[in-house]
Write a protein that holds these residues in place. Structure first.
Motif, PDB file in Angstrom:
ATOM      1  N   ILE A  27      45.312  27.323  38.584  1.00  0.00           N
ATOM      2  CA  ILE A  27      44.529  28.150  38.397  1.00  0.00           C
ATOM      3  C   ILE A  27      45.644  28.955  37.616  1.00  0.00           C
ATOM      4  N   ILE A  28      47.150  29.103  38.169  1.00  0.00           N
ATOM      5  CA  ILE A  28      48.584  29.603  37.737  1.00  0.00           C
ATOM      6  C   ILE A  28      48.810  28.720  36.567  1.00  0.00           C
ATOM      7  N   ASP A  29      48.808  28.207  36.418  1.00  0.00           N
ATOM      8  CA  ASP A  29      49.061  27.466  35.537  1.00  0.00           C
ATOM      9  C   ASP A  29      47.922  27.190  34.261  1.00  0.00           C
ATOM     10  N   ALA A  30      47.293  28.139  34.448  1.00  0.00           N
ATOM     11  CA  ALA A  30      46.349  28.796  33.382  1.00  0.00           C
ATOM     12  C   ALA A  30      46.918  29.928  32.476  1.00  0.00           C
ATOM     13  N   MET A  31      46.848  30.724  33.922  1.00  0.00           N
ATOM     14  CA  MET A  31      47.494  31.866  33.724  1.00  0.00           C
ATOM     15  C   MET A  31      48.839  31.912  33.208  1.00  0.00           C
ATOM     16  N   GLY A  32      49.563  31.486  33.370  1.00  0.00           N
ATOM     17  CA  GLY A  32      50.810  31.112  32.964  1.00  0.00           C
ATOM     18  C   GLY A  32      51.089  30.230  31.256  1.00  0.00           C
ATOM     19  N   LEU A  33      49.885  29.663  30.688  1.00  0.00           N
ATOM     20  CA  LEU A  33      49.760  29.455  29.100  1.00  0.00           C
ATOM     21  C   LEU A  33      49.563  31.019  28.659  1.00  0.00           C
ATOM     22  N   LEU A  34      48.374  31.488  29.245  1.00  0.00           N
ATOM     23  CA  LEU A  34      48.400  32.855  28.807  1.00  0.00           C
ATOM     24  C   LEU A  34      49.345  33.759  28.691  1.00  0.00           C
ATOM     25  N   ALA A  35      50.533  33.180  29.279  1.00  0.00           N
ATOM     26  CA  ALA A  35      52.110  34.260  29.228  1.00  0.00           C
ATOM     27  C   ALA A  35      52.536  33.607  27.804  1.00  0.00           C
ATOM     28  N   GLY A  36      52.468  32.624  27.266  1.00  0.00           N
ATOM     29  CA  GLY A  36      53.229  32.126  26.501  1.00  0.00           C
ATOM     30  C   GLY A  36      53.711  30.371  27.216  1.00  0.00           C
ATOM     31  N   SER A  37      53.351  30.563  28.381  1.00  0.00           N
ATOM     32  CA  SER A  37      54.383  28.888  28.765  1.00  0.00           C
ATOM     33  C   SER A  37      53.804  27.941  27.603  1.00  0.00           C
ATOM     34  N   ARG A  38      54.996  26.542  26.939  1.00  0.00           N
ATOM     35  CA  ARG A  38      54.906  25.666  26.552  1.00  0.00           C
ATOM     36  C   ARG A  38      53.150  24.827  27.006  1.00  0.00           C
ATOM     37  N   GLY A  39      52.417  24.020  26.261  1.00  0.00           N
ATOM     38  CA  GLY A  39      51.577  23.724  27.399  1.00  0.00           C
ATOM     39  C   GLY A  39      51.261  22.035  26.191  1.00  0.00           C
ATOM     40  N   SER A  40      49.896  21.369  27.115  1.00  0.00           N
ATOM     41  CA  SER A  40      50.321  19.741  27.003  1.00  0.00           C
ATOM     42  C   SER A  40      48.438  19.495  26.869  1.00  0.00           C
ATOM     43  N   SER A  41      49.051  18.343  26.019  1.00  0.00           N
ATOM     44  CA  SER A  41      47.460  18.629  25.751  1.00  0.00           C
ATOM     45  C   SER A  41      47.086  17.028  27.498  1.00  0.00           C
ATOM     46  N   ASP A  42      47.842  17.183  28.670  1.00  0.00           N
ATOM     47  CA  ASP A  42      47.747  16.511  29.281  1.00  0.00           C
ATOM     48  C   ASP A  42      46.622  17.625  29.976  1.00  0.00           C
ATOM     49  N   TYR A  43      46.790  19.067  29.965  1.00  0.00           N
ATOM     50  CA  TYR A  43      46.179  19.975  30.463  1.00  0.00           C
ATOM     51  C   TYR A  43      44.674  19.880  30.450  1.00  0.00           C
ATOM     52  N   ILE A  44      43.920  18.871  29.246  1.00  0.00           N
ATOM     53  CA  ILE A  44      42.796  18.555  28.957  1.00  0.00           C
ATOM     54  C   ILE A  44      41.991  18.047  29.831  1.00  0.00           C
ATOM     55  N   ARG A  45      40.531  19.142  30.183  1.00  0.00           N
ATOM     56  CA  ARG A  45      39.963  18.081  31.679  1.00  0.00           C
ATOM     57  C   ARG A  45      39.143  16.115  30.499  1.00  0.00           C
TER      58      ARG A  45
END
Length: 561
Positions: free
Chosen positions: A38-56
């Motif tokens: 959940i915190i990772d999701a908030m970080g991504l909304l704040a502009g953290s760099r993402g990855s396709s590994d996050y996708i379910r």
């Protein structure tokens, strides 16, 4: 502050919608249940760099959406205006889609923004404190920026002013160094251009000159042929015996005698008459041309030589005289600018020396202001650490003056610490334990929250490595921060969970062969059970439940609600 959070197909979360409130919210649950997700999701909304590994697993993309109360910090509206984002409502909707192909789309109030701009906006939305911040404390090169963040508005302006002049200084230095390092090749090029300019100048080319010279050369080269042709033509038209004009004249006289008898005869008469006059004119023209003819072998040599000069220039500088003249204008302009540059080098070097001296003076100003900040920060940190049962701690911000200028000035600072009486101060990275780092970080954040206007602060297990009365002190400190900011706290400490205004329980379960994360907001009675679990683990007794109730009752007295 964060009002709502929606997550779809993110890690082990198929779909989740959460509402958040002002004050302090604790996120608790077993390890691995998905709290940090959940915190990772908030970080991504704040502009953290993402990855396709996050996708379910099995999904094509994931969706994250956050509904935030519109921030009121200085500078936020300026960023929105710059990006053209409508803020007429009192809320901000941030969306981020990430696809399995790696494509990421960020939107703020419906407007697409780059990840870099989302990060600029995210700075005003949420401040996530966790293991990364622990790592920053362990990196001495991060201590200067941490200390600077506590500086007043006056200091921030001084720092910004220094950085502006510093970057101007570096640009000027780059310009001077470039001229100096390329001086040899630069001089060689200028010599070559001067030679080319002089060569074209000496030729004194005219735009239509080549065509006229070619025509003249062809005439001079075919002089005899021209003489013979003119003489023969003139002889045919005007010789004393049997010339063409006499014959045409006889024909004209004969036709004039019968022209009145028939219209056709009249037309023939007119044609012969016109031909006669034209042939007379032609004979006269041929005579004049013959009078003008004079073979000038020297002129032919001049023309051939001139055409060869033009051919050589065309081979070097262009395929036509206009192209050569255009190239001449171009190099003349470059030579003119080069003359100015050569004259400016000494002036630029003088400017560089003056600029460097001025930037050093600004760096000195920063140094003095930083010493004042350090003194105040040391006192406040010691006060906060005392409240966290580190009253015997000595804390010092150690300055080392560098010999070179950087974009932060010439200061290098490092946090020094001694946690035991009689022990010398040593670099924090060498003496602090995990629990001590957590408390130092919390002390910094407490001070930081007083001066900054961050609407949402997330603590991701910053209470690691502590227990007992220290855990209670940390709990009270986090609760105090929540007086001014929304606080979301992932914790395994029952003392921290107990002081929260709200508590969410995060668990995971297997459904249809897939692991899923579930989140529920606990009622007061459910909170007793969860705090008891955090106290005792798997086996919960009546005594444990009573202890949990006691913690919650105490929290109601000391949480400053």
């Amino acid at each position: 502050m964060l009002l709502e959070l929606t997550i779809e197909n993110f890690a082990i979360i198929p779909k989740l919608h959460l509402s958040f409130h002002q004050g302090m919210t604790a996120l608790t649950g077993e390890t691995g249940a998905g709290k940090s997700i959940i915190i990772d999701a908030m970080g991504l909304l704040a502009g953290s760099r993402g990855s396709s590994d996050y996708i379910r697993q099995g999904a094509d993309k994931c969706l994250l959406e956050g509904l935030f109360e519109l921030p009121q910090q200085n500078g936020f509206q300026q960023v929105m205006d710059e990006l053209g984002i409508d803020c007429s409502e009192d809320v901000l909707i941030v969306q981020r889609d990430m696809s399995i192909s790696g494509k990421s789309v960020c939107r703020v109030n419906g407007r697409t923004v780059t990840l870099a701009n989302l990060r600029r906006i995210g700075m005003y939305l949420v401040d996530i404190q966790g293991q990364n911040e622990h790592q920053e404390l362990l990196q001495a090169d991060k201590h200067l920026s941490l200390m600077d963040s506590f500086g007043s508005q006056d200091f921030q302006h001084a720092l910004a002013n220094y950085q502006t002049h510093y970057h101007e200084f570096r640009q000027l230095e780059k310009q001077v160094r470039k001229i100096q390092s390329n001086e040899q090749s630069y001089v060689q090029r200028m010599d070559m251009l001067r030679f080319q300019q002089e060569e074209i100048e000496q030729a004194k080319l005219q735009p239509d000159e080549e065509e006229l010279l070619v025509e003249e050369r062809d005439k001079l080269s075919n002089f005899q042929k021209i003489v013979d042709a003119l003489a023969k033509a003139y002889g045919v038209l005007s010789s004393e015996t049997g010339n063409s004009l006499d014959g045409v004249s006889i024909a004209l006289n004969e036709m004039q005698g019968i022209a009145h008898l028939d219209n056709d005869y009249e037309q023939i008469n007119e044609n012969i008459q016109n031909a006669y006059y034209l042939l007379q004119d032609a004979a006269s023209d041929i005579s004049r041309q013959m009078d003008r003819l004079e073979l000038d072998e020297g002129r032919l040599e001049e023309v051939v030589l001139r055409l060869e000069i033009i051919r050589q220039l065309k081979r070097k500088y262009g395929d036509s005289i206009p192209t050569i003249l255009a190239y001449y204008d171009k190099i003349s302009e470059e030579l003119s600018a080069a003359t100015m540059t050569e004259g400016q080098l000494e002036e630029l070097e003088a400017q560089l020396a003056e600029k460097q001296q001025y930037v050093w003076q600004l760096a000195e100003v920063l140094h003095v202001k930083r010493q004042e900040i350090a003194q105040q920060l040391e006192q406040e940190i010691l006060q906060e650490l005392s409240e966290l049962y580190m009253e015997n701690t000595q804390f010092d911000i150690h300055f080392e003056t560098g010999k070179t200028l950087r974009d932060t000035g010439f200061d290098q600072v490092e946090f020094y610490l001694s946690t035991n009486p009689g022990e010398p101060l040593k670099p924090l990275v060498k003496v602090a334990s995990g629990g001590e780092l957590s408390r130092i970080l919390l002390a910094l954040k407490t001070i930081f929250s007083k001066t900054q206007e961050m609407t949402s602060i997330v603590f991701d297990e910053v209470d690691t490595g502590v227990s007992g009365r220290v855990a209670q002190a940390i709990a009270e400190k986090i609760a105090k921060i929540a007086d001014n900011s929304q606080v979301l706290c992932i914790t395994h400490l029952p003392q921290v969970a107990a002081v929260a205004d709200y508590q969410y329980f995060i668990s995971k379960a297997v459904k249809d062969g897939r692991t899923q994360t579930h989140v529920v907001q606990l009622t007061n009675e459910e909170r007793v059970d969860e705090v008891a679990r955090m106290l005792a683990g798997a086996e919960i007794t009546e005594l444990t439940l009573e202890h949990a109730r006691e913690l919650l009752r105490i929290a109601g007295k000391v949480a400053h609600r």
